[in-house]
Enzyme design. Sequence first.
Site, short mmCIF file in Angstrom:
data_model
loop_
_atom_site.label_atom_id
_atom_site.label_comp_id
_atom_site.label_asym_id
_atom_site.label_seq_id
_atom_site.Cartn_x
_atom_site.Cartn_y
_atom_site.Cartn_z
N GLN A 158 3.38 4.56 10.95
CA GLN A 158 3.39 4.86 9.34
C GLN A 158 3.91 6.13 8.89
O GLN A 158 4.37 6.30 7.71
CB GLN A 158 1.92 4.88 8.99
N MET B 50 27.82 -4.16 -5.96
CA MET B 50 27.66 -4.90 -7.31
C MET B 50 26.93 -3.97 -8.22
O MET B 50 27.04 -2.59 -7.98
CB MET B 50 26.69 -5.93 -7.11
N HIS C 62 26.30 -10.09 -1.97
CA HIS C 62 24.94 -10.48 -2.40
C HIS C 62 23.80 -9.97 -1.13
O HIS C 62 22.78 -10.35 -1.40
CB HIS C 62 25.01 -11.83 -2.52
N ILE D 49 1.49 10.76 3.44
CA ILE D 49 1.51 9.36 3.41
C ILE D 49 0.18 9.20 2.77
O ILE D 49 0.05 7.75 2.48
CB ILE D 49 1.78 8.81 4.83
N SER D 50 -1.00 9.86 2.98
CA SER D 50 -2.21 9.39 2.63
C SER D 50 -2.28 9.29 1.03
O SER D 50 -3.20 8.62 0.50
CB SER D 50 -3.20 10.31 2.99
N ASP E 1 19.95 -4.90 -11.15
CA ASP E 1 20.64 -4.02 -11.85
C ASP E 1 20.19 -2.79 -12.61
O ASP E 1 20.42 -1.93 -13.12
CB ASP E 1 21.85 -4.66 -12.93
N GLY F 14 16.89 -12.13 -16.96
CA GLY F 14 17.52 -10.93 -17.37
C GLY F 14 17.54 -10.84 -19.06
O GLY F 14 16.79 -11.89 -19.60
N ARG G 15 -7.05 -11.39 15.76
CA ARG G 15 -6.28 -10.37 16.61
C ARG G 15 -6.43 -9.01 15.76
O ARG G 15 -6.53 -8.98 14.72
CB ARG G 15 -4.76 -10.81 16.75
#
Length: 820
Positions: A699, A211, A333, A565-566, A169, A121, A691
């Site tokens: 999707q 936060m 957190h 989405i494409s 943040d 930061g 595999r």
Amino acid sequence: MAQPDSKKIFFENLSGAGKAIAVLTSGGDAQGMNAAVRAVVRMGLYVGAKVYFIHEGYQGMVDGGDNIREATWESVSSMLQVGGTVIGSARCKDFRSHEGRLKAAHNLVERGITNLCVIGGDGSLTGANLFREEWSGLLSELVQQGLIEADAVQKYSALHIVGMVGSIDNDFCGTDMTIGTDSALHRIIEVVDAIMTTAQSHQRTFVLEVMGRHCGYLALVSALACGADWVLIPEMPPEDGWEEKMCQKLSATRSRGTRLNIIIVAEGAIDRHGKPITSSIVKDNRAGMKRLNIIIVAEGAIDRNNKAITTDYIKNLVVKNLGFDTRVTILGHVQRGGTPSAFDRILASRMGVEAILALLETTANTPACVVSLCGNQSVRVPLMECVQTTQEVQKAMDQKRFEEAVKLRGRSFENNLRTYKLLAHRKPESELPVSNFNVAVLNVGAPAAGMNAAVRSAVRVGISEGHKMFAVSDGFEGFYKGQIKEIKWGDVGGWTGQGGSLLGTKRTLPAKHVDKIAEQMRKYNINALLVIGGFEALECLLQLCDARSTFEEFCIPMCMLPATISNNVPGTELSIGADTALNAIVETCDRIKQSASGTKRRVFIIETMGGYCGYLATVGGLAAGADAAYIYEEPFDIRDLQANVEHLTEKMKTSIQRGLVLRNENSNVNYTTDFIYQLYTEEGRGVFDCRKNVLGHMQQGGAPSPFDRNFGTKISAKAMQWLSQKLVESYRKGRVFANTEDTCCLLGMHARALVFQPVVQLKDHTDFVHRIPKEQWWLKLRPLMKILAKYKTSYDVSDSGQVEHVIHSRPKDSDASVAM
């Protein structure tokens, strides 16, 4: 595919040989830091430099020893999907002292390190710049103490610093998005969505603690993403009497039948007198509450008497004043943890590579810089300009110059706040302008997450502009069948977080039904049209433009929002829905790779959607750490496949245990997913097994990501304001008549700005056969993916190297939340 322009500069001209680069993470951790570390290490090694980890931040630099270790290619494997920072982070008091920095300098010189990549930061980056300024003096002291040789002062005369901002943040001025912000928004929205679903069954109030420190970005953007009724942020405290106004707003919302209200309070929220927002947020919120309240309260909140307000105190207050069954949820957190989002992985990877390029190009006189994101481009900005502007924000808030504080946060923050006010606060009927215009909104093509957020935004902005809004069901098929009805403000409540298309959507094009559609437009007196969809939506608007010469009903302002989405629509670099699909791909790839943990070496062949557009395969591959991604835009043959297999086989023998290969569904008619699977299986025999997975429509489903909710919300609001302007401009003699090219546009993201482009001008930039743009920006990311997978390739750096100033680097329509 087109060959690279000979005028472009490629990084082969930049060598890291002889350089030593160290990377550290400092301050609070943030999701995506590991992706940045991985990119720095691999790009550094790729250009021939030595790269070192500095563990535990500045503390490790001061302590030295094993805290500073040389990195290898394999040492950053399998860390892309891990949250936090695997090299550790710590807040270091020792480094704040001159003696501590002297020890740190000695430890760096011993290893020949004169280049630092600091991920942290504003405090961490300020410390790095001070270290750089003191460097020559520190070396002189080390010589005097006999700890280094005199010639080391000349040899290591300059320390070069490049920063990357890692903070959930998003409170650092000079960059649109910091590493970790998008992931934190994912955590917040996941919790709010979950609470909203369970809350439908109970008459309960939920008290949430979040936060955010002194920046209201997370609160503001999460309020946009979940459709909150009220948000309180430190940069723009409410006017006096806000308690009563808020209660009236919530009561009015409930009276219209809404089942819940959401109030979001940023950590550090204050009123106009600088006093912390107190329990009055809850106390006065009584009238009309019949089902549910969700109240998000900042941790560390105090009342006006400096008495701490705990979540239990608020719970008891709600029970006492409202009589509601109340539950407490403390996020804490959770917002900082978890797997990084696809956005953060890509952002961090791009920033890490850009940081190495910046270090290669730096000279002794180059000021320390921060790698920043502006719109959709990586830029470099002077580090101390960013730090000083960030400090000016807090000074402006302390001095109650709140309008200035908002502007200093950047145009993205301003745009978010303006859009939220437009959507959340409905004006009384008596205050609404009377336009007498009717505007229709419809979805076209396949559903995409974020469409509903766009429709909600359009309806509410349209009503605020004084228009009567009409919803068309099932696209143009529903249009010609007369499935049109007026849609009110309250009808779109709760739509933001819904996936798919609540209006219904079809792929039907209007050309065969223009006469019936024109009849319906006459019937409902439609004066403007907003079409939300993918490539089909572009084709629809082109057909309606052609029909203007025959039917005057189509001589009205029309606007298209890209939603697919494409991400294959020309005229825009990003589309609504693509980010949600990317996250689905990345999450699935993470799980698939994890399934092979502890087993023998395995390669997974994954097929993605996208038609002929390789965006999902390429960017998904970059975010998931793929070894290869096969797409239509980059032709490949059997020799390329064989080279990929051999490359992966070599890596498997020496280091990695799991491989990932992505293939776009239409990348090649002959080299199918089955073919590639069988090829890899045969050629990898004895080294790895294979595999395959076809991801399919998973999707396309699911709740929209925070990015898609906000992108859809903001571009839809901008489109409606444009339509309102065009309606006024084209209203003559009692009717609307608009038949010029610039009254039928697509609103898209281009580099750093949202741009309206006439759809007829996009025809020359479109491959209609394969339904893709002729030029696509993300192809520049393919070499980056290959480099991080250990391939030798060319990387275009013609857009790099420009150091820009914090204020002047932001164009008028720059929008952080549409950056990738």
